[in-house]
Each structure stands twice: as structure tokens, then as C-alpha cells.
Design a protein around this motif. Structure first.
Motif, PDB file in Angstrom:
ATOM      1  N   GLY A   1      -0.296  24.408  -0.338  1.00 22.78           N
ATOM      2  CA  GLY A   1      -1.079  24.199  -1.546  1.00 22.78           C
ATOM      3  C   GLY A   1      -2.346  23.403  -1.301  1.00 22.78           C
ATOM      4  O   GLY A   1      -2.761  22.605  -2.150  1.00 22.78           O
ATOM      5  N   LEU A   2      -2.974  23.632  -0.158  1.00 24.07           N
ATOM      6  CA  LEU A   2      -4.188  22.912   0.198  1.00 24.07           C
ATOM      7  C   LEU A   2      -5.402  23.834   0.102  1.00 24.07           C
ATOM      8  O   LEU A   2      -5.291  25.048   0.297  1.00 24.07           O
ATOM      9  N   ALA A   3      -6.545  23.250  -0.157  1.00 22.90           N
ATOM     10  CA  ALA A   3      -7.783  24.008  -0.046  1.00 22.90           C
ATOM     11  C   ALA A   3      -8.010  24.371   1.414  1.00 22.90           C
ATOM     12  O   ALA A   3      -7.647  23.606   2.312  1.00 22.90           O
ATOM     13  N   LYS A   4      -8.627  25.534   1.653  1.00 19.78           N
ATOM     14  CA  LYS A   4      -8.848  25.956   3.030  1.00 19.78           C
ATOM     15  C   LYS A   4      -9.678  24.936   3.810  1.00 19.78           C
ATOM     16  O   LYS A   4      -9.414  24.674   4.990  1.00 19.78           O
ATOM     17  N   ALA A   5     -10.672  24.359   3.151  1.00 23.21           N
ATOM     18  CA  ALA A   5     -11.522  23.384   3.832  1.00 23.21           C
ATOM     19  C   ALA A   5     -10.728  22.158   4.246  1.00 23.21           C
ATOM     20  O   ALA A   5     -10.913  21.602   5.340  1.00 23.21           O
ATOM     21  N   THR A   6      -9.806  21.730   3.378  1.00 25.00           N
ATOM     22  CA  THR A   6      -8.972  20.570   3.697  1.00 25.00           C
ATOM     23  C   THR A   6      -8.041  20.875   4.859  1.00 25.00           C
ATOM     24  O   THR A   6      -7.914  20.086   5.808  1.00 25.00           O
TER      25      THR A   6
ATOM     26  N   PRO B   1       0.824  -1.205   0.000  1.00 26.17           N
ATOM     27  CA  PRO B   1       0.000   0.000   0.000  1.00 26.17           C
ATOM     28  C   PRO B   1       0.859   1.256   0.000  1.00 26.17           C
ATOM     29  O   PRO B   1       1.942   1.298   0.593  1.00 26.17           O
ATOM     30  N   GLY B   2       0.371   2.292  -0.673  1.00 24.79           N
ATOM     31  CA  GLY B   2       1.085   3.555  -0.704  1.00 24.79           C
ATOM     32  C   GLY B   2       0.818   4.376   0.541  1.00 24.79           C
ATOM     33  O   GLY B   2       0.040   3.995   1.417  1.00 24.79           O
ATOM     34  N   PRO B   3       1.472   5.533   0.639  1.00 27.16           N
ATOM     35  CA  PRO B   3       1.271   6.402   1.794  1.00 27.16           C
ATOM     36  C   PRO B   3      -0.162   6.939   1.842  1.00 27.16           C
ATOM     37  O   PRO B   3      -0.816   7.095   0.815  1.00 27.16           O
ATOM     38  N   ILE B   4      -0.614   7.227   3.060  1.00 23.80           N
ATOM     39  CA  ILE B   4      -1.949   7.771   3.264  1.00 23.80           C
ATOM     40  C   ILE B   4      -1.866   9.294   3.161  1.00 23.80           C
ATOM     41  O   ILE B   4      -1.171   9.945   3.947  1.00 23.80           O
ATOM     42  N   GLN B   5      -2.573   9.848   2.198  1.00 21.92           N
ATOM     43  CA  GLN B   5      -2.426  11.269   1.886  1.00 21.92           C
ATOM     44  C   GLN B   5      -2.774  12.164   3.075  1.00 21.92           C
ATOM     45  O   GLN B   5      -2.090  13.157   3.331  1.00 21.92           O
ATOM     46  N   SER B   6      -3.835  11.834   3.797  1.00 23.34           N
ATOM     47  CA  SER B   6      -4.243  12.689   4.913  1.00 23.34           C
ATOM     48  C   SER B   6      -3.177  12.740   5.999  1.00 23.34           C
ATOM     49  O   SER B   6      -2.952  13.787   6.621  1.00 23.34           O
ATOM     50  N   LEU B   7      -2.493  11.608   6.226  1.00 22.87           N
ATOM     51  CA  LEU B   7      -1.428  11.585   7.216  1.00 22.87           C
ATOM     52  C   LEU B   7      -0.221  12.387   6.740  1.00 22.87           C
ATOM     53  O   LEU B   7       0.446  13.067   7.534  1.00 22.87           O
ATOM     54  N   GLU B   8       0.072  12.274   5.451  1.00 21.73           N
ATOM     55  CA  GLU B   8       1.171  13.072   4.895  1.00 21.73           C
ATOM     56  C   GLU B   8       0.894  14.565   5.069  1.00 21.73           C
ATOM     57  O   GLU B   8       1.790  15.344   5.422  1.00 21.73           O
ATOM     58  N   ARG B   9      -0.349  14.958   4.817  1.00 18.29           N
ATOM     59  CA  ARG B   9      -0.709  16.376   4.948  1.00 18.29           C
ATOM     60  C   ARG B   9      -0.652  16.824   6.410  1.00 18.29           C
ATOM     61  O   ARG B   9      -0.215  17.944   6.704  1.00 18.29           O
ATOM     62  N   ALA B  10      -1.102  15.969   7.313  1.00 21.92           N
ATOM     63  CA  ALA B  10      -1.035  16.301   8.736  1.00 21.92           C
ATOM     64  C   ALA B  10       0.418  16.477   9.177  1.00 21.92           C
ATOM     65  O   ALA B  10       0.751  17.416   9.917  1.00 21.92           O
TER      66      ALA B  10
ATOM     67  N   GLY C   1      -2.015  31.371  10.624  1.00 26.19           N
ATOM     68  CA  GLY C   1      -3.442  31.338  10.405  1.00 26.19           C
ATOM     69  C   GLY C   1      -3.807  30.270   9.396  1.00 26.19           C
ATOM     70  O   GLY C   1      -2.954  29.700   8.709  1.00 26.19           O
ATOM     71  N   LEU C   2      -5.116  30.010   9.269  1.00 24.03           N
ATOM     72  CA  LEU C   2      -5.598  28.993   8.342  1.00 24.03           C
ATOM     73  C   LEU C   2      -5.161  29.288   6.916  1.00 24.03           C
ATOM     74  O   LEU C   2      -4.698  28.395   6.191  1.00 24.03           O
ATOM     75  N   SER C   3      -5.278  30.543   6.486  1.00 20.47           N
ATOM     76  CA  SER C   3      -4.895  30.909   5.120  1.00 20.47           C
ATOM     77  C   SER C   3      -3.413  30.683   4.879  1.00 20.47           C
ATOM     78  O   SER C   3      -3.005  30.226   3.800  1.00 20.47           O
ATOM     79  N   ASP C   4      -2.589  30.984   5.886  1.00 20.67           N
ATOM     80  CA  ASP C   4      -1.143  30.788   5.763  1.00 20.67           C
ATOM     81  C   ASP C   4      -0.813  29.304   5.577  1.00 20.67           C
ATOM     82  O   ASP C   4       0.020  28.939   4.741  1.00 20.67           O
ATOM     83  N   VAL C   5      -1.453  28.468   6.374  1.00 18.56           N
ATOM     84  CA  VAL C   5      -1.206  27.026   6.297  1.00 18.56           C
ATOM     85  C   VAL C   5      -1.625  26.488   4.932  1.00 18.56           C
ATOM     86  O   VAL C   5      -0.882  25.755   4.268  1.00 18.56           O
ATOM     87  N   ALA C   6      -2.834  26.864   4.509  1.00 17.95           N
ATOM     88  CA  ALA C   6      -3.349  26.367   3.233  1.00 17.95           C
ATOM     89  C   ALA C   6      -2.478  26.810   2.067  1.00 17.95           C
ATOM     90  O   ALA C   6      -2.138  26.011   1.182  1.00 17.95           O
ATOM     91  N   ALA C   7      -2.094  28.089   2.059  1.00 20.26           N
ATOM     92  CA  ALA C   7      -1.283  28.619   0.966  1.00 20.26           C
ATOM     93  C   ALA C   7       0.109  28.003   0.946  1.00 20.26           C
ATOM     94  O   ALA C   7       0.651  27.690  -0.124  1.00 20.26           O
ATOM     95  N   SER C   8       0.710  27.835   2.093  1.00 23.76           N
ATOM     96  CA  SER C   8       2.068  27.305   2.170  1.00 23.76           C
ATOM     97  C   SER C   8       2.151  25.872   1.661  1.00 23.76           C
ATOM     98  O   SER C   8       3.158  25.468   1.075  1.00 23.76           O
TER      99      SER C   8
END
Length: 254
Positions: free
Chosen positions: A35-40, A2-11, A26-33
Motif C-alpha cells: 500500500g505504498l506509493a511507487k515513489a516511496t 518516541p514512536g517507531p520510525i515509519q521509514s524503517l518500518e516500511r523498509a 517488481g516495483l509495482s508488486d512491492v508498492a501494491a502489496s
């Protein structure tokens, strides 16, 4: 395989991001840095916050690393290694001061004694290794509360018994003393747990500068104190011992 779990990689990426740079984003800083959607990003941050790995400042709304990471980091350092590194310095401290020396670590809302050096005289003494001391009324505990967010959280969640008329139980008073402990580099307890006894302690850090324990000199008030205050030479000796142990654990000079 099995490959890596994407959600864990993002965490993991979020935790690394918060560990560097400004350390509070802030949330916007994390998302922008990343490359994630704000909701994610928000969903991952919220989950990390629920688990104690991330904390959110109530005023700014920004995120920072949480106390649970410190708890996990402490487990990286084996208590036996801490004790092994401290043996020589604890023995030297006992000989230099003529008093008992204790080495303690945070454990189950208290301080676990992992090493005890008898005072160098012929008096009958009882080995306290494996015993527990309170966080709020001992020098070892006060040092850990002053420097370790996990210890402070454990203190807040625990009952703070008044063992003597001098025991501090109010959180505001304890926090004020914690600030003083950080400023001067040592903590003290004079007849706050045991009448007639006093102690002075200093922080031990690991190579990541995490608080991993504390070392204390303990004895009768008349020998630990002078004119109602901790004898300066004892505070200096304890700080030097703590720094020496910390350096042996790989900590930079502090």
C-alpha cells in the motif's frame, strides 16, 4: 517515549515481503502489496540496494534479497557454537579417515580455521586454529564460494594468487567448478595451494539453511586421491559429517 520510525518500518516490511512468496518482485508488486506509493517504495528499495540488503536483476528489473543480509544472518550463529557442535563429529571423521580435519568459516576474504583435529598418528603436527586459507584454492573455500553469495563476492574482489600450476584463478573456471561442487555436494582441491597435499570438504548449514561453514579432510595426495581423483569414501564421509553438524545446528535434512 518516541514512536517507531515509519521509514524503517516500511523498509522492514519490504524485506519481509521479499523473503516470502516468489522472492523476486517488481516495483509495482512491492508498492501494491504494501500500500505504498511507487515513489516511496522506489526510494526505500534504492536505499536498501545501496546498502547491499536488496539486489535488482538487470534483465527483469525485479528486486530480491541481497548478500549483505546473509552476512548479518551468519553473525547470528556464534562461531563458538559451531565449533562446539562440530567437536564430536570432527573427531569421528579424523578417526574414520585417518587424516587431519579442519572446520572453517568465511572471514576477511578468506577461510578462518576455527577447529583442527590432528590426524590420529604419532607424527609431529602443528595446530592451525586461527590460521587463514584462501577461498579460491582450498576445498573449504571452494565450498563456501559455491554456496555463499558473500564468499563469491569476496572472491571476486580479492587477488587470486596462483600458488601452484594447478591453481584456478579465472572467475569463469571457478564458477564452473562451483556448479559442480553444488551438484555433487562436496568440493575438492588437489595441489592447488600446497604441492603434494589435497583436501575434500562439504557445507555446514544452520537451522535457516544458511551456509555457516565447511568441514574438510586434508592430507597427502596419495592418501586423499586414487587414480588422480578424490577417493569416493572420503567424499561420502565428509558429507555425512557436514550433515551431522548441520542437523545439530537445527538444519533440516539435505
Amino acid at each position: 517515549m518516541p514512536g517507531p520510525i515509519q521509514s524503517l518500518e516500511r523498509a522492514a516490511a519490504i524485506l519481509r515481503l521479499l523473503a516470502g512468496g516468489e522472492r523476486r518482485l517488481g516495483l509495482s508488486d512491492v508498492a501494491a502489496s504494501l500500500g505504498l506509493a511507487k515513489a516511496t517504495a522506489h526510494g526505500i528499495l534504492r536505499t536498501l540496494q545501496q546498502e547491499g540488503f536488496v539486489e535488482q536483476d538487470p534483465d527483469s528489473g525485479k528486486y530480491q534479497l541481497g548478500a549483505e543480509l546473509l552476512r548479518l544472518g551468519q553473525s547470528y550463529l556464534d562461531v563458538h557454537e559451531l565449533r562446539a557442535r562440530a567437536l564430536i563429529w570432527a573427531d569421528d571423521l579424523a578417526r574414520a579417515t585417518g587424516e587431519s580435519v579442519y572446520l572453517g568459516v568465511l572471514h576477511q576474504r578468506g577461510v578462518l580455521i576455527v577447529h583442527h583435529v590432528f590426524r590420529p598418528d604419532d607424527a609431529r603436527q602443528v595446530l592451525d586454529v586461527g590460521g587463514m586459507q584462501p577461498l579460491h584454492s582450498t576445498a573449504l573455500g571452494k565450498v563456501l564460494v559455491a554456496h555463499d553469495p558473500v564468499a563469491r563476492a569476496e572472491l571476486q574482489a580479492s587477488e587470486r594468487e596462483a600458488f601452484t600450476p594447478r591453481t584456478l584463478t579465472d572467475l569463469d573456471a571457478i564458477d564452473a567448478e562451483s556448479a559442480l561442487t553444488r551438484e555433487r555436494g562436496w568440493g575438492a582441491a588437489v595441489e592447488e595451494t600446497w604441492t603434494g597435499l589435497a583436501s575434500v570438504a562439504a557445507l555446514i548449514q544452520d537451522r535457516r539453511q544458511n551456509p555457516v561453514g565447511a568441514v574438510a579432510v586434508h592430507g597427502p595426495v596419495e592418501r586423499i586421491c586414487e587414480a588422480g581423483a578424490i577417493r569416493p569414501e572420503l567424499a561420502i564421509a565428509v558429507r555425512q559429517a557436514a550433515r551431522s553438524i548441520s542437523r545439530d545446528l537445527g538444519a533440516p535434512r539435505f
